[in-house]
Design a protein around this motif. Structure first.
Motif, mmCIF file in Angstrom:
data_model
loop_
_atom_site.group_PDB
_atom_site.id
_atom_site.type_symbol
_atom_site.label_atom_id
_atom_site.label_comp_id
_atom_site.label_asym_id
_atom_site.label_seq_id
_atom_site.Cartn_x
_atom_site.Cartn_y
_atom_site.Cartn_z
ATOM 1 N N PRO A 66 0.821 -1.212 0.000
ATOM 2 C CA PRO A 66 0.000 0.000 0.000
ATOM 3 C C PRO A 66 0.858 1.267 0.000
ATOM 4 O O PRO A 66 1.888 1.312 0.658
ATOM 5 C CB PRO A 66 -0.791 -0.098 1.300
ATOM 6 C CG PRO A 66 -0.765 -1.533 1.671
ATOM 7 C CD PRO A 66 0.507 -2.086 1.135
ATOM 8 N N PRO A 68 1.018 5.178 0.931
ATOM 9 C CA PRO A 68 0.300 6.206 1.697
ATOM 10 C C PRO A 68 -0.128 7.394 0.849
ATOM 11 O O PRO A 68 -1.226 7.898 0.981
ATOM 12 C CB PRO A 68 1.296 6.629 2.760
ATOM 13 C CG PRO A 68 2.235 5.499 2.893
ATOM 14 C CD PRO A 68 2.304 4.837 1.555
ATOM 15 N N GLU A 69 0.748 7.844 -0.109
ATOM 16 C CA GLU A 69 0.396 9.033 -0.910
ATOM 17 C C GLU A 69 -0.808 8.768 -1.804
ATOM 18 O O GLU A 69 -1.427 9.690 -2.309
ATOM 19 C CB GLU A 69 1.569 9.464 -1.818
ATOM 20 C CG GLU A 69 2.838 9.821 -1.084
ATOM 21 C CD GLU A 69 3.690 8.605 -0.817
ATOM 22 O OE1 GLU A 69 4.137 7.961 -1.772
ATOM 23 O OE2 GLU A 69 3.877 8.268 0.377
ATOM 24 N N ARG A 70 -1.092 7.499 -2.068
ATOM 25 C CA ARG A 70 -2.248 7.151 -2.893
ATOM 26 C C ARG A 70 -3.401 6.710 -2.014
ATOM 27 O O ARG A 70 -4.266 5.934 -2.429
ATOM 28 C CB ARG A 70 -1.904 6.013 -3.870
ATOM 29 C CG ARG A 70 -1.027 6.443 -5.022
ATOM 30 C CD ARG A 70 -0.288 5.283 -5.632
ATOM 31 N NE ARG A 70 -1.120 4.236 -6.217
ATOM 32 C CZ ARG A 70 -1.338 4.099 -7.524
ATOM 33 N NH1 ARG A 70 -0.854 4.974 -8.374
ATOM 34 N NH2 ARG A 70 -2.048 3.099 -7.987
ATOM 35 N N GLY A 71 -3.439 7.211 -0.765
ATOM 36 C CA GLY A 71 -4.524 6.852 0.146
ATOM 37 C C GLY A 71 -4.498 5.366 0.489
ATOM 38 O O GLY A 71 -5.535 4.758 0.735
ATOM 39 N N GLY A 72 -3.286 4.768 0.476
ATOM 40 C CA GLY A 72 -3.185 3.364 0.862
ATOM 41 C C GLY A 72 -3.440 2.396 -0.270
ATOM 42 O O GLY A 72 -3.447 1.181 -0.063
ATOM 43 N N LYS A 73 -3.655 2.930 -1.506
ATOM 44 C CA LYS A 73 -3.933 2.038 -2.632
ATOM 45 C C LYS A 73 -2.597 1.527 -3.201
ATOM 46 O O LYS A 73 -1.661 2.307 -3.384
ATOM 47 C CB LYS A 73 -4.696 2.788 -3.731
ATOM 48 C CG LYS A 73 -6.014 3.382 -3.262
ATOM 49 C CD LYS A 73 -7.119 2.391 -3.426
ATOM 50 C CE LYS A 73 -8.408 2.757 -2.730
ATOM 51 N NZ LYS A 73 -8.807 4.121 -2.723
ATOM 52 N N SER B 4 -5.392 13.787 -0.953
ATOM 53 C CA SER B 4 -5.952 12.454 -1.141
ATOM 54 C C SER B 4 -7.241 12.525 -1.950
ATOM 55 O O SER B 4 -8.023 11.607 -1.941
ATOM 56 C CB SER B 4 -6.233 11.840 0.221
ATOM 57 O OG SER B 4 -7.112 12.678 0.928
ATOM 58 N N ALA B 29 -6.729 4.175 -9.207
ATOM 59 C CA ALA B 29 -5.723 4.808 -8.334
ATOM 60 C C ALA B 29 -4.673 5.537 -9.169
ATOM 61 O O ALA B 29 -4.217 6.626 -8.817
ATOM 62 C CB ALA B 29 -5.072 3.766 -7.438
ATOM 63 N N ARG B 36 -4.429 14.270 -9.306
ATOM 64 C CA ARG B 36 -3.937 15.144 -8.219
ATOM 65 C C ARG B 36 -2.789 16.023 -8.698
ATOM 66 O O ARG B 36 -2.685 17.184 -8.333
ATOM 67 C CB ARG B 36 -3.519 14.285 -7.023
ATOM 68 C CG ARG B 36 -4.722 13.783 -6.223
ATOM 69 C CD ARG B 36 -4.296 13.189 -4.906
ATOM 70 N NE ARG B 36 -3.675 11.898 -5.069
ATOM 71 C CZ ARG B 36 -4.328 10.732 -4.988
ATOM 72 N NH1 ARG B 36 -5.618 10.735 -4.729
ATOM 73 N NH2 ARG B 36 -3.714 9.588 -5.146
ATOM 74 N N LEU B 218 -2.647 0.126 6.546
ATOM 75 C CA LEU B 218 -1.632 0.957 5.889
ATOM 76 C C LEU B 218 -0.370 0.978 6.743
ATOM 77 O O LEU B 218 0.753 0.949 6.247
ATOM 78 C CB LEU B 218 -2.219 2.366 5.753
ATOM 79 C CG LEU B 218 -1.475 3.418 4.990
ATOM 80 C CD1 LEU B 218 -1.155 2.929 3.595
ATOM 81 C CD2 LEU B 218 -2.340 4.669 4.896
ATOM 82 N N TYR B 240 -7.799 6.448 8.116
ATOM 83 C CA TYR B 240 -6.920 7.376 7.413
ATOM 84 C C TYR B 240 -7.237 8.827 7.776
ATOM 85 O O TYR B 240 -6.325 9.632 8.002
ATOM 86 C CB TYR B 240 -7.079 7.148 5.908
ATOM 87 C CG TYR B 240 -6.102 7.920 5.064
ATOM 88 C CD1 TYR B 240 -4.845 7.412 4.766
ATOM 89 C CD2 TYR B 240 -6.448 9.178 4.557
ATOM 90 C CE1 TYR B 240 -3.960 8.120 3.989
ATOM 91 C CE2 TYR B 240 -5.558 9.888 3.767
ATOM 92 C CZ TYR B 240 -4.318 9.353 3.485
ATOM 93 O OH TYR B 240 -3.432 10.060 2.718
ATOM 94 N N PRO B 272 -6.210 2.010 5.530
ATOM 95 C CA PRO B 272 -6.087 2.889 4.358
ATOM 96 C C PRO B 272 -7.326 3.760 4.146
ATOM 97 O O PRO B 272 -8.387 3.496 4.716
ATOM 98 C CB PRO B 272 -5.910 1.918 3.196
ATOM 99 C CG PRO B 272 -6.387 0.610 3.690
ATOM 100 C CD PRO B 272 -6.238 0.596 5.167
ATOM 101 N N GLU B 273 -7.143 4.766 3.303
ATOM 102 C CA GLU B 273 -8.222 5.711 3.018
ATOM 103 C C GLU B 273 -9.438 4.986 2.445
ATOM 104 O O GLU B 273 -9.313 4.068 1.630
ATOM 105 C CB GLU B 273 -7.734 6.730 2.003
ATOM 106 C CG GLU B 273 -8.688 7.873 1.814
ATOM 107 C CD GLU B 273 -8.148 8.870 0.797
ATOM 108 O OE1 GLU B 273 -7.237 8.500 0.046
ATOM 109 O OE2 GLU B 273 -8.641 9.998 0.773
#
Lengths: 110, 918
Positions: A66, A68-73, B4, B29, B36, B218, B240, B272-273
């Protein structure tokens, strides 16, 4: 599995993957092709090509940890398989044979 | 914050659906990552446009790719059937011709399109909302195989509490499910570092919830079964959003301590988000079943969940669970064996039983279709009238070899194009309306909407709109097309010479009269309701509502006793101590002009019906509205400091004081609207009232509210825009079970909300301030439902109005077309334009006047039946002179619609007209 050779665009995608270091995934592949060709390229075409190349066994993919900068994706990372390398070499050889002897005629064009 | 932010939601949702399952997450993603980047360089608008363009191309390319895969996978069938026959003789040319005709007759296109759009939107909004609520899958890996196991009260058709013993038995013995677990939600104050305390929803959940979700953390680890053991250190996994907002994405968050209510927890993981399983959670603590005997699942804030084992179905799991059954402790007997178990798709565990959902969906589809009937009938007649006037064109085409099917299919295509365009607009409106509704519900529901609730129109909704478009095109295009060409087929070209032209008979007259009548009858009420809704925001609350901070006050169930922190006391008992102390400390705070607690905030009290005590056998109140069956007023219980906080003075009599609520006689204070609407302007002082029943909710008022209360004072309306009576009762001990806090903050003071939270946590760390907002915001949110209702009402009225106008237009066009020859002859004989015009207008004017008369009578009857008080409690407001204005307006609109065709009639060249028909 039999392959019918590589298309121009598929060759470009494979070469871009080989040119890149580190985690190679869709976004840098598109950037690399655009940077080297100086033309914009359809992002969706690259993703469709990557999927087809994987179906043909020329590329393999796996999911990264995962991010982090991609929201965990995670990212789908790709690498060129041996079969892909073989076909690239074959394509290059074929093209070089086609170019042979044309230097005097196309001198200006080079 | 672009850190995000994903791409535009609708585009993303459409893209997600078009992508193959194995590429969905990484492609979206990747696109989000580039989006972004673009947000930073290009700004929101350009980045959004870029995203939409990319998403469209991706959707198109991957759809083609899917078709290609499917075609190459399909075995080549021998072509036994010979050349394929086209089911309908529809060609691209029909589409082109249809588009051209729709553009040429843009007025009719616009009116018909608006009517169809309104009907489709209304039907699809209801369907879409139901569809979203009745989702059977959640956005997790194999989310359609996640189920809930529930004890169910078959008699009351309601959820039952789950006993820990039952859950443990199911967990150990069921083989048709795996990863079984349980959770329930508790509300706690989150206290970290210097930030003000904030109430949060915490999922107390078994570790299997994380295994079931198949989403790795995460950072750190998820909860484990060791965390559930007695004596284990209290730990928490955070989401998140709190990691970003409270810990600035600090990767050293693991091991940090946060306080939830009275307990300090160590952070062991970050999810995670977007992860919010099991409902809409950002905090997860271990569920310790040894500390509890029941799971709080009755209020929809808890459940037992599991994943169907490979190969197992919901029915198999249901049968296995039924065989295991329930442990029925003697304390909770189940009369008549109503208690049973059931296994349902996970999202359905939280909605009330709708019975057989496909049947309910079917009913919605039928209702949605019924909404289409009035606009379709109108359009059908318009198309019929238009088709009849194109008889010559059809006859010529028929003579040249065009079949009847060919001609009718062209009419069908024209209407279908209009219906399809209306459907597309309807889908956009549905998305917007449901988005607004979801945002509203998200604010209203404690803890927000569940994470699987998605109002993006589903495939089913798109399908419904498509079916509606076909139905509309069939009713409005196919049927009149067949009718208009029927005679042509019988008589061929001779039909053109026939003296008996197609007619618009009595049905047409009835329809036009009914439409005009309905518009005249419904518009005044619609306008009064709309004005009633707009009035509060136009007039304002009459006091600086934006300076009042409000909150719902709640105490955790467990907490220290008033004297002894070790001995827990019930929340209700602790409130008696906590509330006065909170008000005292708030009032001592600089920048705060006043604070009070009440059962509800001004204008948000509980509705109840009342009766006044007769004086010498005579009821002092005005006769109550027959529509409502009694006087309906709002009831509020307020503390002694309420009047000072809201700066209310007694207009007559006196205000309530803190001694009033302490037993004995209970005096009340009423507002000015009470005097006007209930007492008919007479003084209420000294009169007594009592409540007969609440207007909604369960049961009748408690015994103490059934006695007589004497009115001792009158205050002005608060807020000033209220249009109903309010009775203020003193708040005595035990009256404020779910109190609301109102704090009057002096103008210019900032950060008051945080300071109030700190003061509340200082009084008691388990005292939570939920839904902190200004009174102004609260009033705005309250108005949302009314506004939505008024908008729908106005849209419907407007479409009826437009359709009536369109009906007039069609009628006049038809009349002029039919009477071309007559007009020509009369013009040739020297009739002036005035006489010609009067002849053409006569029929339209007669219908308009009849419609206005019928509508006026209806509106008058409605006005007499809905008295001012009932109208105002329903959210409306009397608008003087609205009835004649509407009738006049309708007549003007009708005449204007008739003017165009009438002018065409005047331009008829006599010689041309006579030669043409000769």
């Amino acid at each position: 599995m039999s392959h019918q050779g590589l298309g121009d665009f598929e060759q470009m995608v494979l070469l871009a993957i080989l040119q890149l270091d580190g985690e190679v995934y869709g976004v840098p592949v598109v950037d690399e092709i655009e940077r080297r060709t100086g033309r914009s390229v359809s992002r969706s075409a690259v993703y469709v090509a990557l999927r087809r190349l994987e179906d043909k066994g020329l590329v393999s993919s796996w999911m990264s940890d995962p991010v982090p900068e991609r929201g965990g994706k995670p990212r789908r990372c790709v690498k060129v398989e041996l079969e892909g390398l073989r076909l690239l070499r074959e394509s290059r050889r074929t093209m070089e044979q086609m170019w042979q002897g044309l230097d005097p005629a196309l001198g200006d064009a080079r | 914050m672009s850190g995000s932010r994903p791409g535009p939601r609708l585009a993303r949702a459409l893209l997600t659906r078009a992508l193959p399952a194995d590429r969905r997450d990484d492609v979206t993603a990747d696109l989000d990552e580039v989006y972004r980047r673009r947000l930073e360089t290009d700004g929101t608008v350009r980045a959004d446009l870029w995203y939409w363009r990319e998403a469209t191309v991706f959707i198109a390319r991957f759809t083609l790719e899917r078709l290609r895969d499917r075609r190459s996978a399909r075995p080549r069938l021998a072509r036994r059937d010979g050349p394929r026959r086209r089911a309908l003789p529809i060609s691209l040319l029909d589409v082109k011709l249809g588009l051209r005709r729709l553009t040429a007759q843009w007025g009719l296109t616009l009116v018909g399109g608006m009517a169809l759009t309104t009907a489709m939107t209304m039907g699809a909004v209801v369907f879409g909302l139901f569809d979203a609520i009745m989702a059977t899958s959640i956005p997790l890996d194999e989310g359609d195989r996640v189920v809930a196991l529930q004890p169910w009260d078959g008699r009351a058709n309601a959820r039952r509490q789950i006993f820990a013993a039952d859950y443990l038995r199911w967990h150990d013995r069921l083989t048709s499910v795996e990863d079984a677990g349980a959770f329930h939600t508790v509300a706690r104050n989150l206290i970290t570092g210097d930030a003000p305390p904030e109430p949060v929803a915490v999922a107390e959940i078994t570790a299997s919830g994380f295994t079931l979700a198949r989403v790795p953390p995460l950072l750190g680890r998820p909860l484990t079964s060791q965390d559930e053991e007695p004596g284990a250190e209290p730990v928490v996994v955070i989401g998140y959003d709190p990691w970003r907002d409270r810990f600035a994405l600090d990767s050293a968050v693991l091991g940090r301590q946060v306080r939830l209510g009275r307990t300090v927890h160590t952070v062991v993981g970050v999810m995670p988000e977007g992860f919010a399983f099991p409902m809409n959670h950002d905090f997860w603590t271990p569920l310790r079943l040894h500390e509890t005997t029941t799971l709080r699942t009755v209020d929809g804030q808890g459940a037992v969940f599991a994943r169907l084992a490979p190969g197992a179905s919901v029915e198999q799991a249901g049968a296995e669970l039924a065989a295991l059954g329930l442990t029925e402790p003697e304390t909770q007997p189940s009369p008549g064996g109503a208690a049973r178990t059931r296994v349902v798709p996970y999202p359905l565990a939280f909605v009330d039983d709708f019975g057989e959902s496909p049947i309910v969906l079917g009913i919605f589809v039928i209702l949605a279709s019924l909404l289409l009937v009035p606009p379709c009938a109108n359009l059908a007649i318009l198309v019929y009238a238009r088709s009849a006037s194109r008889l010559a064109e059809f006859a010529a085409r028929h003579a040249l070899g065009a079949s009847r099917g060919r001609i009718v299919s062209q009419l069908f295509v024209e209407t279908f194009l209009l219906a399809a365009a209306s459907g597309v607009v309807a889908l956009i409106l549905v998305r917007l309306a449901l988005g607004q509704l979801a945002a509203f519900l998200d604010r209203q529901i404690a803890g927000g909407l569940p994470f699987w609730f998605d109002v993006t129109p589903s495939l089913a909704t798109v399908l419904l709109v498509t079916v509606l478009a076909v139905v509309a095109a069939t009713i409005a295009g196919l049927l009149p097309g067949l009718q208009a060409t029927g005679r042509l087929m019988k008589e061929g070209l001779a039909a053109l010479g026939s003296r008996t032209a197609p007619r618009l008979g009595r049905t047409w007259t009835v329809l036009v009269v009914a439409q005009v009548g309905f518009a005249v009858a419904a518009t005044p009420t619609a306008l009064e309701m709309a004005w009633g809704t707009l009035r509060p925001s136009t007039l304002g609350p009459g006091f600086p509502a934006e300076d009042y901070l409000t909150a719902r006050l709640e105490l955790d169930a467990e907490g220290p006793g008033p004297g002894d922190p070790a001995a827990p006391a019930p929340a209700a008992e602790r409130l008696e101590v906590v509330l006065p102390e909170l008000v005292r400390r708030l009032e001592a705070e600089p920048g705060i002009a006043g604070a009070t607690v009440a059962s509800a905030l001004p204008g948000t009290g509980r509705w109840a019906f009342l009766e006044m005590e007769p004086v010498n056998g005579v009821d002092p109140a005005r006769p109550p509205s027959p529509l409502q069956g009694g006087h309906l007023i709002q009831l509020l219980r307020v503390g002694g400091d309420f009047w000072r906080t809201f700066e209310l003075q007694a207009l007559s009599g006196r205000l309530l004081n803190s001694a009033d609520g302490l037993g004995g006689q209970e005096p009340i204070v009423v507002n000015e609207s009470f005097v006007r609407l209930v007492m008919g302007g007479g003084s209420p002082l000294g009169h007594r009232l009592r409540y007969t029943r609440y207007s909604s909710g369960t049961g009748s008022p408690p015994d103490e509210e059934l006695r007589w209360f004497e009115v001792v004072g009158v205050v002005s309306d608060l807020p000033a825009s209220v249009a109903y009576g309010i009775a203020y009762h003193p708040a005595g001990p035990g009256h404020l079970q779910a109190p609301r806090l109102a704090v009057h903050v002096e103008p210019g003071v900032t950060g008051a909300a945080g300071r109030i939270r700190e003061i509340a946590a200082g009084v008691d760390p388990t005292l939570r301030l939920e839904q902190v907002r200004t009174l102004d915001d609260l009033y705005r949110e309250q108005a949302f439902g009314n506004k939505a209702g008024a908008s729908a009402l106005l849209a419907a009225t407007l479409s009826v109005l437009l359709l009536s106008a369109a009906g007039m237009y069609a009628l006049m066009s038809f009349t002029v077309q039919q009477r071309r020859r007559e007009i020509g002859i009369r013009a040739a004989l020297g009739a002036g334009p005035g006489r010609l015009l009067a002849g053409v207008f006569r029929r339209a004017a007669r219908q308009l006047l009849m419609g206005a008369g019928v509508g006026g009578a209806l509106a008058f009857a409605i006005d007499a039946y809905v008295p001012e008080e009932a109208l105002q409690t329903l959210g409306g407001w009397d608008v003087p002179g609205v009835l004649p204005a509407t009738a006049g307006f309708m007549i003007v609109v009708g005449l204007l619609a008739a003017l165009g065709p009438a002018r065409r009639g005047l331009r008829i060249d006599p010689t041309e007209a006579m030669r043409g028909d000769g």
